[in-house]
Design an enzyme around this catalytic site. Sequence first.
Site, mmCIF file in Angstrom:
data_model
loop_
_atom_site.group_PDB
_atom_site.id
_atom_site.type_symbol
_atom_site.label_atom_id
_atom_site.label_comp_id
_atom_site.label_asym_id
_atom_site.label_seq_id
_atom_site.Cartn_x
_atom_site.Cartn_y
_atom_site.Cartn_z
ATOM 1 N N ARG A 1 0.828 -1.224 0.000
ATOM 2 C CA ARG A 1 0.000 0.000 0.000
ATOM 3 C C ARG A 1 0.862 1.275 0.000
ATOM 4 O O ARG A 1 0.475 2.290 0.565
ATOM 5 C CB ARG A 1 -0.947 0.033 1.199
ATOM 6 C CG ARG A 1 -2.018 -1.039 1.191
ATOM 7 C CD ARG A 1 -2.978 -0.859 0.020
ATOM 8 N NE ARG A 1 -4.198 -1.618 0.192
ATOM 9 C CZ ARG A 1 -4.342 -2.920 -0.095
ATOM 10 N NH1 ARG A 1 -3.338 -3.605 -0.598
ATOM 11 N NH2 ARG A 1 -5.500 -3.532 0.094
ATOM 12 N N SER B 1 -10.832 -0.748 3.360
ATOM 13 C CA SER B 1 -10.046 -0.846 4.591
ATOM 14 C C SER B 1 -9.674 0.561 5.063
ATOM 15 O O SER B 1 -9.066 1.312 4.311
ATOM 16 C CB SER B 1 -8.749 -1.606 4.333
ATOM 17 O OG SER B 1 -9.031 -2.883 3.830
ATOM 18 N N GLU C 1 -5.146 3.858 6.207
ATOM 19 C CA GLU C 1 -4.785 3.655 4.815
ATOM 20 C C GLU C 1 -5.414 4.762 3.986
ATOM 21 O O GLU C 1 -4.925 5.134 2.922
ATOM 22 C CB GLU C 1 -5.329 2.286 4.367
ATOM 23 C CG GLU C 1 -4.672 1.743 3.148
ATOM 24 C CD GLU C 1 -5.664 1.245 2.125
ATOM 25 O OE1 GLU C 1 -5.315 1.230 0.944
ATOM 26 O OE2 GLU C 1 -6.781 0.888 2.510
HETATM 27 N N1 EPU Z 1 -10.334 -10.833 10.280
HETATM 28 C C1 EPU Z 1 -11.056 -10.985 11.429
HETATM 29 N N2 EPU Z 1 -12.075 -10.104 11.666
HETATM 30 C C2 EPU Z 1 -12.393 -9.095 10.807
HETATM 31 C C3 EPU Z 1 -11.635 -8.933 9.619
HETATM 32 C C4 EPU Z 1 -10.597 -9.826 9.389
HETATM 33 O O1 EPU Z 1 -10.793 -11.875 12.248
HETATM 34 O O2 EPU Z 1 -13.326 -8.355 11.094
HETATM 35 C C5 EPU Z 1 -9.256 -11.797 9.987
HETATM 36 C C6 EPU Z 1 -9.667 -12.731 8.854
HETATM 37 O O3 EPU Z 1 -10.390 -13.826 9.314
HETATM 38 C C7 EPU Z 1 -8.334 -13.115 8.265
HETATM 39 C C8 EPU Z 1 -7.492 -11.863 8.478
HETATM 40 O O4 EPU Z 1 -8.112 -11.117 9.505
HETATM 41 O O5 EPU Z 1 -7.752 -14.156 9.005
HETATM 42 C C9 EPU Z 1 -7.364 -11.032 7.203
HETATM 43 O O6 EPU Z 1 -8.664 -10.644 6.760
HETATM 44 P P1 EPU Z 1 -9.047 -10.517 5.214
HETATM 45 O O7 EPU Z 1 -8.591 -11.722 4.487
HETATM 46 O O8 EPU Z 1 -10.476 -10.146 5.127
HETATM 47 O O9 EPU Z 1 -8.139 -9.364 4.665
HETATM 48 P P2 EPU Z 1 -7.644 -8.005 5.315
HETATM 49 O O10 EPU Z 1 -6.216 -8.131 5.669
HETATM 50 O O11 EPU Z 1 -8.586 -7.603 6.396
HETATM 51 C C10 EPU Z 1 -6.823 -7.071 3.013
HETATM 52 C C11 EPU Z 1 -6.934 -5.797 2.252
HETATM 53 C C12 EPU Z 1 -8.283 -5.696 1.556
HETATM 54 C C13 EPU Z 1 -8.429 -6.886 0.623
HETATM 55 C C14 EPU Z 1 -8.311 -8.171 1.457
HETATM 56 C C15 EPU Z 1 -8.368 -9.404 0.604
HETATM 57 C C16 EPU Z 1 -5.559 -4.172 3.441
HETATM 58 C C17 EPU Z 1 -5.530 -2.957 4.297
HETATM 59 N N3 EPU Z 1 -6.758 -4.656 3.149
HETATM 60 O O12 EPU Z 1 -7.790 -7.017 4.055
HETATM 61 O O13 EPU Z 1 -8.266 -4.523 0.767
HETATM 62 O O14 EPU Z 1 -9.681 -6.864 -0.045
HETATM 63 O O15 EPU Z 1 -7.043 -8.171 2.144
HETATM 64 O O16 EPU Z 1 -7.182 -9.547 -0.104
HETATM 65 O O17 EPU Z 1 -4.516 -4.668 3.059
HETATM 66 C C18 EPU Z 1 -8.820 -2.216 0.809
HETATM 67 O O18 EPU Z 1 -7.608 -2.000 0.772
HETATM 68 O O19 EPU Z 1 -9.674 -1.285 0.844
HETATM 69 C C19 EPU Z 1 -9.283 -3.596 0.897
HETATM 70 C C20 EPU Z 1 -10.565 -3.907 1.058
#
Ligand code: EPU
Length: 337
Positions: free
Chosen positions: A165, A237, A333
């Site tokens: 990012r 995010s 972000e």
């Molecule tokens: N998790 C939780 N609770 C929550 C959210 C997440 O326990 O409320 C856990 C999930 O179960 C998982 C881990 O956290 O084990 C990661 O969650 P997730 O796979 O949903 O991805 P993220 O790290 O929360 C990132 C990106 C998203 C992108 C997703 C999928 C960033 C800041 N965000 O989210 O990007 O869609 O991965 O690849 O890196 C964005 O940037 O606006 C965005 C939506």
Amino acid sequence: MSEFRYNVPLKGMNSFGIDVTARYMLEFEGADDLRAYFTRGDRPSEQWTVLSGGNNILFTDHYSGVLLHPVSRGIDMLGVGKDMVRVRAEAGVEWDDFVAWCVERGWGGVENLSLIPGYVGAAPVQNIGAYGAEAKDVVESVEAFMVDTLETRIFTNAECRFGYRESLFKGKLKGRAIITAVTFALKTQPVAKLGYGDLSAEVEALGGPSLDNIRQAVIAIRHRKLPDPKVTGNAGSFFKNPVVDQTVADALQMEYEQMPVYPVGGGRVKLAAGWLIDRAGWRGAVRGRVGVHPRQALVLVNTGGATGDEVLALAREIQHDVQQKFGVRIEPEVNIL
Ligand code: EPU
């Protein structure tokens, strides 16, 4: 170049749906328009920023300077190489229209990035990423208008200094370069990237890893987890996933065995901010007209009529609480204006 628009309502131009105005707005096609603007003697304000899709921005007040808004929407195939094809897209193209265009032609590399809201010109700035893919994997070069020299400069992928990012355009060149077009190198023999979370199962259920199935699977997952900004104001995010030393992650995992960790090399580990916020008890929380999305704690929402300050106050409360509970600092972000 179009003429200035004055006191422009921004509610429909920022995905958080914050009801503010821009004192001035100017639409631009490309470098010629920008050069004409930056050399004119009657510029109404020295302050400017680029507003593309408005999907990664939080307005905490009316904007008193000039918002520069890209409107060029061309996509051109530049040439075909051995296993790849080069495509140039202008800054004002909707990112997901670009993804659909590539998938239709069978050109791989952006299908995992389906449905990310925003414009092509913003994609390299924060190196958009999802489901195991990032813009940096496919960006060949970036064309930018340089405000200091009034020239167009082409940045190679390496020169863009992409990170998680992050890029040069968010760092050293913030406020000095305006992206006008991006050239992508896409694969004519696509290789499916299905390693992330439940993507592989979703793609199998659709009949296997064609580009279109991957696109449909990503769209389905995003629909399930993320609120539609057309219905509920949000900017995806709100926070970045924090990158910490392995030792910090190890200590936390002693206490929280289930905590997800993603090693990023060099003794550093990425933690899931969504998990930390969720675990701290914030998922689904409501504070008046703002809240934390019930299915993804990383997403803050405007449930109707909120101000940017209300969103920011909630963000600060969460940031403080996560710091207190886990000793980890999470950073926004989203661009806060
Ligand atoms: N998790 C939780 N609770 C929550 C959210 C997440 O326990 O409320 C856990 C999930 O179960 C998982 C881990 O956290 O084990 C990661 O969650 P997730 O796979 O949903 O991805 P993220 O790290 O929360 C990132 C990106 C998203 C992108 C997703 C999928 C960033 C800041 N965000 O989210 O990007 O869609 O991965 O690849 O890196 C964005 O940037 O606006 C965005 C939506």
